[in-house]
Design a protein around this motif. Structure first.
Motif: not given
Length: 178
Positions: A11-24, A109-117, A159-163
């Motif tokens: 979970x998280x806001x759009x652009x945080x990497x949900x699909x990539x992380x879920x796939x991994x 998946x927590x991140x700041x606005x600027x990075x996600x934008x 991503x691999x570290x987050x996994x």
């Protein structure tokens, strides 16, 4: 004895990497995976494509489809569970999924606005308009300590570290599927 399948929501806001992380996570843990975006009704996709934020009335049937997908037990010899990439921005949305899916774990998946934008401006072909990021952050209710089924990860990590962090947290919580 039947083992409880692992049911994850990334979970998280759009652009945080949900699909990539879920796939991994799907690949690493042998889980079936669905991108929650694929479970939206065509009318909701059209709204987002045109820059219109969804309302709760648009979200309830979508959240119910996600919960129903997660609640299905895998067939004998199939994947050991399921993972869905889903924003789940508000607590009430997470509670709705919990009601439908039962034992579920959220990976926030927590991140700041600027990075996600910046990430959103670089991606190509996605219907979620970067201009909707403001509404995503306004809607976001970060999971609180009483939501004990949430693993928080910082998106500045590879991503691999987050996994690996997510798997370790699942082991620490002694999830029966691991």
């Amino acid at each position: 004895m039947s083992m409880t399948p692992l049911r994850l929501i990334v979970m998280g806001v759009s652009g945080c990497g949900k699909s990539t992380m879920a796939g991994a996570l799907s690949e690493r843990l042998g889980l079936d995976m669905v991108d929650g975006d694929d479970l939206h009704l065509p009318e909701s996709v059209a709204k987002m494509r045109s820059g219109v934020a969804l309302q709760d009335a648009d979200r309830w049937p979508w959240l119910d489809r996600i919960g129903a997908y997660l609640s299905q037990d895998p067939e004998q010899g199939q994947a050991q569970g399921r993972v869905v990439a889903c924003s789940a921005l508000r607590r009430i949305y997470r509670d709705r999924i919990r009601e439908q899916a039962g034992d579920v774990c959220f990976v926030f998946l927590d991140g700041d606005f600027e990075l996600i934008q910046k990430r959103m401006q670089q991606r190509v072909g996605h219907y979620m308009q970067p201009g909707l990021l403001d509404s995503q952050f306004r809607t976001l209710e970060k999971p609180q300590a009483d939501e004990t089924d949430v693993i928080r990860l910082t998106i500045t990590e590879p991503v691999q570290n987050m996994v690996l962090q997510a798997i370790q947290a699942l082991h620490d919580h002694r999830h029966p599927a691991l």
